[in-house]
Structure formats: structure tokens, C-alpha cells
Motif scaffolding. Structure first.
Motif, PDB file in Angstrom:
ATOM      1  N   ILE A   1     -30.876 -43.967 -38.588  1.00  0.00           N
ATOM      2  CA  ILE A   1     -29.727 -44.737 -38.116  1.00  0.00           C
ATOM      3  C   ILE A   1     -28.487 -44.383 -38.932  1.00  0.00           C
ATOM      4  O   ILE A   1     -27.390 -44.210 -38.392  1.00  0.00           O
ATOM      5  CB  ILE A   1     -30.032 -46.244 -38.170  1.00  0.00           C
ATOM      6  N   GLY A   2     -28.663 -44.259 -40.233  1.00  0.00           N
ATOM      7  CA  GLY A   2     -27.540 -43.881 -41.089  1.00  0.00           C
ATOM      8  C   GLY A   2     -26.994 -42.500 -40.762  1.00  0.00           C
ATOM      9  O   GLY A   2     -25.774 -42.290 -40.764  1.00  0.00           O
ATOM     10  N   ALA A   3     -27.876 -41.560 -40.459  1.00  0.00           N
ATOM     11  CA  ALA A   3     -27.421 -40.211 -40.101  1.00  0.00           C
ATOM     12  C   ALA A   3     -26.653 -40.227 -38.789  1.00  0.00           C
ATOM     13  O   ALA A   3     -25.601 -39.597 -38.660  1.00  0.00           O
ATOM     14  CB  ALA A   3     -28.610 -39.265 -40.018  1.00  0.00           C
ATOM     15  N   ALA A   4     -27.169 -40.968 -37.816  1.00  0.00           N
ATOM     16  CA  ALA A   4     -26.480 -41.050 -36.521  1.00  0.00           C
ATOM     17  C   ALA A   4     -25.149 -41.784 -36.653  1.00  0.00           C
ATOM     18  O   ALA A   4     -24.133 -41.353 -36.108  1.00  0.00           O
ATOM     19  CB  ALA A   4     -27.377 -41.748 -35.503  1.00  0.00           C
TER      20      ALA A   4
ATOM     21  N   GLY B   1     -22.462 -39.630 -38.474  1.00  0.00           N
ATOM     22  CA  GLY B   1     -21.820 -38.637 -37.618  1.00  0.00           C
ATOM     23  C   GLY B   1     -20.784 -39.259 -36.710  1.00  0.00           C
ATOM     24  O   GLY B   1     -19.682 -38.719 -36.523  1.00  0.00           O
ATOM     25  N   TRP B   2     -21.120 -40.423 -36.153  1.00  0.00           N
ATOM     26  CA  TRP B   2     -20.178 -41.096 -35.257  1.00  0.00           C
ATOM     27  C   TRP B   2     -18.942 -41.563 -36.018  1.00  0.00           C
ATOM     28  O   TRP B   2     -17.814 -41.398 -35.550  1.00  0.00           O
ATOM     29  CB  TRP B   2     -20.867 -42.276 -34.570  1.00  0.00           C
ATOM     30  N   ILE B   3     -19.152 -42.158 -37.197  1.00  0.00           N
ATOM     31  CA  ILE B   3     -18.020 -42.626 -38.001  1.00  0.00           C
ATOM     32  C   ILE B   3     -17.154 -41.450 -38.431  1.00  0.00           C
ATOM     33  O   ILE B   3     -15.919 -41.534 -38.428  1.00  0.00           O
ATOM     34  CB  ILE B   3     -18.535 -43.422 -39.220  1.00  0.00           C
ATOM     35  N   ASN B   4     -17.774 -40.355 -38.779  1.00  0.00           N
ATOM     36  CA  ASN B   4     -17.033 -39.159 -39.162  1.00  0.00           C
ATOM     37  C   ASN B   4     -16.169 -38.654 -38.012  1.00  0.00           C
ATOM     38  O   ASN B   4     -15.012 -38.288 -38.208  1.00  0.00           O
ATOM     39  CB  ASN B   4     -18.008 -38.080 -39.620  1.00  0.00           C
ATOM     40  N   ASP B   5     -16.710 -38.639 -36.804  1.00  0.00           N
ATOM     41  CA  ASP B   5     -15.944 -38.196 -35.643  1.00  0.00           C
ATOM     42  C   ASP B   5     -14.827 -39.177 -35.295  1.00  0.00           C
ATOM     43  O   ASP B   5     -13.730 -38.782 -34.921  1.00  0.00           O
ATOM     44  CB  ASP B   5     -16.855 -38.023 -34.425  1.00  0.00           C
ATOM     45  N   ALA B   6     -15.119 -40.483 -35.395  1.00  0.00           N
ATOM     46  CA  ALA B   6     -14.158 -41.489 -34.962  1.00  0.00           C
ATOM     47  C   ALA B   6     -13.018 -41.694 -35.961  1.00  0.00           C
ATOM     48  O   ALA B   6     -11.865 -41.878 -35.559  1.00  0.00           O
ATOM     49  CB  ALA B   6     -14.880 -42.816 -34.715  1.00  0.00           C
TER      50      ALA B   6
ATOM     51  N   LEU C   1     -16.152 -45.032 -46.912  1.00  0.00           N
ATOM     52  CA  LEU C   1     -17.054 -46.089 -46.451  1.00  0.00           C
ATOM     53  C   LEU C   1     -18.457 -45.895 -47.033  1.00  0.00           C
ATOM     54  O   LEU C   1     -19.093 -46.852 -47.482  1.00  0.00           O
ATOM     55  CB  LEU C   1     -17.108 -46.127 -44.928  1.00  0.00           C
ATOM     56  N   ALA C   2     -18.923 -44.653 -47.049  1.00  0.00           N
ATOM     57  CA  ALA C   2     -20.238 -44.367 -47.632  1.00  0.00           C
ATOM     58  C   ALA C   2     -20.249 -44.710 -49.118  1.00  0.00           C
ATOM     59  O   ALA C   2     -21.247 -45.235 -49.635  1.00  0.00           O
ATOM     60  CB  ALA C   2     -20.607 -42.902 -47.416  1.00  0.00           C
TER      61      ALA C   2
END
Length: 129
Positions: A87-90, A93-98, A107-108
Motif C-alpha cells: 500500500i505504501g509503494a502504491a 507513486g500516486w503522491i509523487n505523481d500528484a 511527507l515520507a
């Protein structure tokens, strides 16, 4: 010789048997090579996560008798660590793109710092109650 003939190797289309002068280069495409390396590192890290949580499970069993007596709880603890990593990996990636790489990294960092604080406070909580 036709494609898929009996003289081809099992699983082979026979294409290279038709054209022996052609050679296969596995490392020519840097994009495919990069994807392979990243996928391999991802698999290695998931295996590492499993090893870490399995090692921590020894100490968890010492502290919690219900976990020591239940194989189901032990399996759930190990599998939840991997589910959390997926879940963290998915989400990463989404947070990085957004939001971009800088905000995602910040955030990490905040999540990591909060987790470190919670883990540091956990033994204190055990002694208070």
C-alpha cells in the motif's frame, strides 16, 4: 524448417533456428534493463521486509502470550507488514505523481519521524500501565 518445428528447443518459436546469423542481445535496451533492475530490487526489499518482521515476531511472541499461542495471529502480523509495504509503494507513486517528488519526500520524512516517535514511546507506555 518451419516455425515451431520439432527440432526447436521446447518453448521456442524456432525463429532463431531459421536465422542462425542473428544474435540476441539482452542488455542492449537500457530501459528494459532498468525495469529489470528495479523489479529485482523491489522483490529483494519485499523479501527483506518479510525477514525483518519475522525476526521481530520472536520478540512479539515473548511479550504477548495470545500471539505465541496463535499461528493465525503470527501469520497475520507477517502478512500485514507486506500489505502495508504494498500500500505504501502504491500510495507513494500516486503522491509523487500528484504533488511532486519534493513534497512526497517531505511527507515520507514526516511519516517516518512520527513512526520513530511512536516506536520510541511504546516501551514507556508498557511501563506506565
Amino acid at each position: 524448417m518451419t516455425l515451431g518445428s520439432a527440432s526447436s528447443l521446447p518453448g521456442s518459436s524456432g525463429y532463431l533456428d531459421l536465422h542462425p546469423d542473428r544474435k540476441m542481445f539482452y542488455f542492449r535496451n537500457p530501459y528494459i534493463l532498468g525495469l529489470t533492475v528495479v523489479a529485482g530490487i523491489g522483490g529483494l526489499l519485499f523479501g527483506y521486509d518479510t525477514g525483518v518482521i519475522s525476526g521481530a515476531l520472536l520478540y512479539i511472541k515473548d511479550d504477548f502470550e495470545v500471539v505465541r499461542n496463535s499461528s493465525f495471529l503470527q501469520e497475520t502480523i507477517v502478512s500485514m507488514a507486506l500489505v502495508g509495504a504494498m500500500i505504501g509503494a502504491a500510495a507513494g507513486g500516486w503522491i509523487n505523481d500528484a504533488y511532486g517528488r519534493k513534497k512526497a519526500t517531505l511527507l515520507a520524512d514526516v511519516v517516518f519521524a512520527l513512526g520513530a516517535i511512536v516506536m520510541a514511546a511504546a516501551p514507556i507506555h508498557m511501563f506506565l500501565f
